[in-house]
Structure formats: C-alpha cells, structure tokens
Design an enzyme around this catalytic site. Structure first.
Site, PDB file in Angstrom:
ATOM      1  N   GLY A  46     -57.722 -13.133  45.985  1.00 44.64           N
ATOM      2  CA  GLY A  46     -57.064 -12.835  44.724  1.00 44.64           C
ATOM      3  C   GLY A  46     -57.577 -13.795  43.677  1.00 44.64           C
ATOM      4  N   GLN A  51     -58.136 -18.376  35.724  1.00 47.76           N
ATOM      5  CA  GLN A  51     -59.098 -19.058  36.603  1.00 47.76           C
ATOM      6  C   GLN A  51     -60.540 -18.856  36.158  1.00 47.76           C
ATOM      7  OE1 GLN A  51     -57.136 -17.481  40.374  1.00 47.76           O
ATOM      8  NE2 GLN A  51     -57.726 -19.513  41.024  1.00 47.76           N
ATOM      9  N   CYS A  90     -56.320 -21.867  47.254  1.00 45.41           N
ATOM     10  CA  CYS A  90     -56.512 -21.372  45.892  1.00 45.41           C
ATOM     11  C   CYS A  90     -57.923 -21.716  45.453  1.00 45.41           C
ATOM     12  CB  CYS A  90     -55.493 -22.026  44.957  1.00 45.41           C
ATOM     13  SG  CYS A  90     -55.671 -21.550  43.240  1.00 45.41           S
ATOM     14  N   LEU A  91     -58.597 -20.756  44.808  1.00 51.43           N
ATOM     15  CA  LEU A  91     -59.979 -20.992  44.378  1.00 51.43           C
ATOM     16  C   LEU A  91     -60.079 -22.163  43.400  1.00 51.43           C
ATOM     17  CD1 LEU A  91     -61.281 -17.323  43.841  1.00 51.43           C
ATOM     18  CD2 LEU A  91     -61.623 -18.824  45.808  1.00 51.43           C
ATOM     19  N   HIS A 132     -48.571 -15.379  44.321  1.00 52.27           N
ATOM     20  CA  HIS A 132     -49.456 -16.503  43.986  1.00 52.27           C
ATOM     21  C   HIS A 132     -50.189 -16.217  42.676  1.00 52.27           C
ATOM     22  CE1 HIS A 132     -52.485 -19.737  45.233  1.00 52.27           C
ATOM     23  NE2 HIS A 132     -53.104 -19.126  44.229  1.00 52.27           N
ATOM     24  N   GLU A 133     -50.705 -14.987  42.543  1.00 52.05           N
ATOM     25  CA  GLU A 133     -51.463 -14.640  41.325  1.00 52.05           C
ATOM     26  C   GLU A 133     -50.554 -14.538  40.106  1.00 52.05           C
ATOM     27  OE1 GLU A 133     -54.484 -15.148  41.472  1.00 52.05           O
ATOM     28  OE2 GLU A 133     -54.633 -15.068  43.649  1.00 52.05           O
ATOM     29  N   HIS A 136     -49.920 -17.823  38.679  1.00 50.07           N
ATOM     30  CA  HIS A 136     -51.024 -18.277  37.816  1.00 50.07           C
ATOM     31  C   HIS A 136     -50.804 -17.826  36.376  1.00 50.07           C
ATOM     32  CE1 HIS A 136     -54.126 -20.281  40.132  1.00 50.07           C
ATOM     33  NE2 HIS A 136     -54.091 -19.373  41.081  1.00 50.07           N
TER      34      HIS A 136
HETATM   35 ZN   LIG Z   1     -54.721 -19.538  43.006  1.00 54.63          ZN
END
Ligand SMILES: [Zn+2]
Length: 164
Positions: A46, A51, A90-91, A132-133, A136
C-alpha cells in the site's frame, strides 16, 4: 506513469493532514498510476500520496491473495469493529517493523478514479492495510502506534517458520 522517490520519516509532508481531492482530472489519474508504479518498485502492499510528496487524500492498497488494487480517493472510515495485533512495516520507515493494534473489520466510503462513490468492507490484513493508508492521509504514522518493535532477527525467524 512514473516511479517516484518515497519520502522517508521525518518529513513535514508525512505528518500533515492531506487536502480533499476536489476534482477528478488527468492529474488524479497520473497520481494513482504513479502510486502504483512506486508501490510495485518498492515492493509495498500500500502507499499514500504524501509518501510521494503529494498532500492529497489519495491512497492505494493491494487486497487479498489476488493482490487486487484498491484505489481510494477521499476515503473515510464509516465503521470499525474488533481488535487485532499484527506486524506492520511502512515504506517511509525502511527497516522498522512493529506490532500494531488495529480493528479487525473496517467499512469505508471512497471514490474511484472516475469519481464514483463506493463502499467497501474488509477484514484482517486488508483492513489493517486500508487503515494504515488512511492514517497517512491524516498525517498519522505507524511508529506512533507500535506496541513492540520487531527486530530483524525475529522477523527472519517468523518468515523461516512460515516457509516450513
Ligand atoms: Zn505507511
């Protein structure tokens, strides 16, 4: 379509609530495609617009075994239920993994890339990824929700056990 650089913590864009998308246009389509290309390149499940340095309420998630792509424009959480602890990464936090408690069920409302409103229910890891997204998009990062950090050794051990 393009692969973008993933913004890593700490960064202002990651901790600022995103603006609503007010118009469905070519820029939105490009953003969704860029998110997809970037997620695939970085091997995520995701990714959210902040991001890749875009402060808009847009995110995508891979759902289920089929890894179907869910595109969320202006998503809102309508309902949650249950609680589950599982491991997240997380990226924007390379190398950080931890146990995070999330609802085990979620119902959301969002728009697709054509501006059509849809509702979606998800459970388990899908619910976790969606929440989670959406976090963000509210400027909320998963490190603030980690109950226990998982070390690289622990993670390796878990994967090894899964493969047995
Ligand atoms: Zn993340």
């Amino acid at each position: 379509m393009a692969i973008k650089k993933v913004i890593e913590h700490p960064a202002q864009v990651l901790s600022t609530p995103c603006a609503e998308v007010t118009e469905i246009n070519d820029e939105l389509i490009t953003l969704l495609d860029d998110l997809y290309d970037t997620m695939v390149e970085y091997d995520g499940v995701g990714i959210a617009a902040p991001q890749i340095d875009i402060g808009l309420r847009v995110a995508i998630v891979e759902l289920g075994e089929e890894r179907d792509i869910l595109e969320m424009v202006n998503p809102t959480v309508i309902e949650t239920d249950g609680a589950e602890i599982d491991i997240e990464g997380c990226l924007s936090f390379p190398g950080l993994y931890g146990e995070v408690e999330r609802p085990s069920y979620v119902k959301i409302e969002a728009c697709d890339r054509e501006g059509r409103v849809y509702e979606l229910e998800a459970g388990g890891f899908d619910a976790r990824a969606i929440l989670h997204e959406i976090d963000h998009l509210d400027g909320v990062l998963f490190d603030s929700k980690i109950k226990r950090v998982i070390t690289a050794e622990e993670l390796e051990e878990m994967y090894a056990n899964e493969e047995e």
